[in-house]
Design a protein around this motif. Structure first.
Motif, mmCIF file in Angstrom:
data_model
loop_
_atom_site.group_PDB
_atom_site.id
_atom_site.type_symbol
_atom_site.label_atom_id
_atom_site.label_comp_id
_atom_site.label_asym_id
_atom_site.label_seq_id
_atom_site.Cartn_x
_atom_site.Cartn_y
_atom_site.Cartn_z
ATOM 1 N N SER A 90 -8.669 4.028 14.689
ATOM 2 C CA SER A 90 -7.624 3.527 14.181
ATOM 3 C C SER A 90 -6.183 4.803 14.270
ATOM 4 N N VAL A 91 -6.712 5.970 13.745
ATOM 5 C CA VAL A 91 -5.748 6.905 14.021
ATOM 6 C C VAL A 91 -5.154 6.891 15.322
ATOM 7 N N ASN B 58 0.951 -1.358 -0.020
ATOM 8 C CA ASN B 58 0.052 -0.059 0.098
ATOM 9 C C ASN B 58 0.833 1.188 0.086
ATOM 10 N N THR B 59 0.273 2.421 0.093
ATOM 11 C CA THR B 59 0.982 3.602 0.138
ATOM 12 C C THR B 59 1.198 4.233 1.376
ATOM 13 N N ALA B 60 0.500 3.422 2.375
ATOM 14 C CA ALA B 60 1.124 3.813 3.790
ATOM 15 C C ALA B 60 0.317 5.129 4.272
ATOM 16 N N ILE B 61 -0.955 5.217 3.713
ATOM 17 C CA ILE B 61 -1.486 6.750 4.001
ATOM 18 C C ILE B 61 -2.678 6.321 5.258
ATOM 19 N N VAL B 62 -2.678 7.249 6.236
ATOM 20 C CA VAL B 62 -3.701 6.910 7.370
ATOM 21 C C VAL B 62 -4.314 8.308 7.441
ATOM 22 N N ARG B 63 -5.715 8.000 7.467
ATOM 23 C CA ARG B 63 -6.716 9.141 7.758
ATOM 24 C C ARG B 63 -8.084 8.756 8.240
ATOM 25 N N SER B 64 -8.846 9.809 8.475
ATOM 26 C CA SER B 64 -10.084 9.352 9.169
ATOM 27 C C SER B 64 -11.266 10.226 8.594
#
Ligand code: PYC
Length: 416
Positions: free
Chosen positions: A96-97, A76-82
């Motif tokens: 998760s964040v 994946n491209t390792a992006i974290v967001r909500s």
């Protein structure tokens, strides 16, 4: 070999030229476990870790036909967001964040979580409307998101072409300051090491070839290394989720598509935020090493292939240069693909199935990696207590038959 983790131990090993201690051990496959998890990606490893750490369930085997983090968790491209669209999605990804924020200290492993902010660009009125909608839902759920205009975007990303003469002029963006990136391998390895320390067994190169079901109940799995009995089997597979579930006679409404990504040579840091353009089908962030990581939408045809294509690279380059013309001479070093299990509503399938004891945590489409910690936490709670946590109740398999879809298409990083 038992894993040793102290900093001094590592320095000593380096000076004495000893082999690095293994982060997780190899084991003979036991004939029985309390829980068998299929898939040693972030979801499977996180579930195993929380089962052991929070619920004291340690006779757990995590089986993978390849290696830790070799599937979607490493592609994946390792992006974290909500900054999702539905209240259910926003609450879920926000948890998760929060877990990512304390993951390095929880696992004693530097996962390089960087909350650098996340921008989703709007190039037309329809997407601007969706960004406003998302901002309102986000704020209502207590999440920091707001729509900003071109001047503010230019301040955040000076190299971006925000001029009205651009081919697809930028009208605004959804700005989500808590979003960012994390080092995906470190997350996989950190969970694997911590789970191993608590007694979880990780079995790489162990393919599940059958799932035994009798009288409506799961009894265990058949593998390329022998049969294993277990009252609980959890599928945390990505890419092959529908095929693995079919082994238990459970049909999932999932179609698998590849998604391609690429990385450039490293350059000096110039891009602080994550930038996404749904219209141009591209997202980009800069790693701590200086490389730009790009991704696109899923390939338009279903497939299990993970090869890259020239068509993808050409389109990607064209679209990226529409956003940031000045990086035209940057060279792409590597490209790859991962597999995305797409559901009809772009939300995952988590929880119980018609087969007692057989659980699923699948159908992540293009959202899987960022949900690893919360999915692991929730699935562990479900398995340990027998009750579905409120946070994942709306992502159940029954929703497709009962018409309770949780439409998250509008929150996809790019159009699919
Ligand atoms: O949903 O943020 C996202 C995403 C990025 C890449 C694929 N999906």
């Amino acid at each position: 070999m038992r894993a040793k983790y102290s900093a001094w131990g590592l320095i000593r090993a380096g000076l004495l030229k000893q082999a690095w201690p293994r982060a997780w051990r190899d084991h003979e496959l036991a004939p029985a476990y309390d829980v068998v998890v299929i898939g040693a990606g972030v979801h499977g490893l996180a579930t195993a870790y929380y089962l052991a750490a929070r619920h004291g369930i340690r006779r757990v085997a995590v089986l993978d036909r390849a290696y830790v983090g070799g599937g979607g968790s490493g592609r994946n491209t390792a992006i974290v967001r909500s900054n999702y669209l539905t209240p259910e999605g926003v609450r879920f990804y926000d948890r998760s964040v929060k877990l990512y924020e304390s993951l390095a200290s929880e696992l004693n492993f530097n996962v390089m979580f960087s909350q650098r902010g996340h921008l989703t660009l709007a190039h037309d009125d329809a997407s601007l409307r969706t960004m406003r909608w998302r901002a309102e839902v986000n704020k209502h759920e207590g999440i920091d998101s707001e729509v900003i205009g071109p001047d503010e975007i230019s301040r955040l990303v000076p190299l971006m072409d925000t001029s009205p003469e651009a081919r697809y002029p930028i009208l605004g963006a959804l700005h989500h300051p808590p979003g960012g990136t994390v080092r995906h391998d470190a997350v996989n390895w950190g969970y694997a090491r911590a789970a191993d320390t608590l007694g979880v067994q990780i079995h790489e190169n162990t393919e599940v070839t059958g799932i035994d079901v009798r009288d409506g109940r799961v009894r265990g799995v058949r593998t390329t290394r022998g049969d294993v009995s277990a009252p609980v089997v959890l599928s945390c597979t990505a890419g092959w989720a529908s095929l693995v579930s079919e082994l238990a006679g459970v049909h999932l409404p999932i179609v698998t598509h590849p998604l391609q990504a690429a990385v450039t040579e490293p350059v000096k840091p110039f891009l602080r935020t994550v930038v996404v353009s749904g219209t141009l089908h591209v997202y980009v962030s800069q790693t701590a090493r200086g490389e730009l990581v790009f991704g696109a939408s899923t390939d338009s045809y279903p497939s299990y292939s993970t090869r890259g294509s020239l068509e993808f690279t050409e389109e990607l380059a064209g679209h990226v240069l529409e956003l940031m013309p000045s990086i035209a001479r940057l060279r792409v070093l590597r490209q790859w693909a991962g597999l995305c299990d797409m559901t009809p509503d772009f939300s995952p399938v988590m929880g119980v199935t018609p087969v007692q004891g057989f659980y699923v945590d699948v159908g992540w489409g293009t959202y899987g990696f960022k949900a690893g910690p919360v999915a692991g936490e929730a699935m562990a709670q479900l398995i340990a207590s027998g009750r579905t946590p409120e946070l994942i109740a709306s992502f159940d398999l029954a929703r497709f038959a009962e018409g309770r879809l949780v439409g998250e298409r509008g929150a996809a990083a790019v159009g699919h």
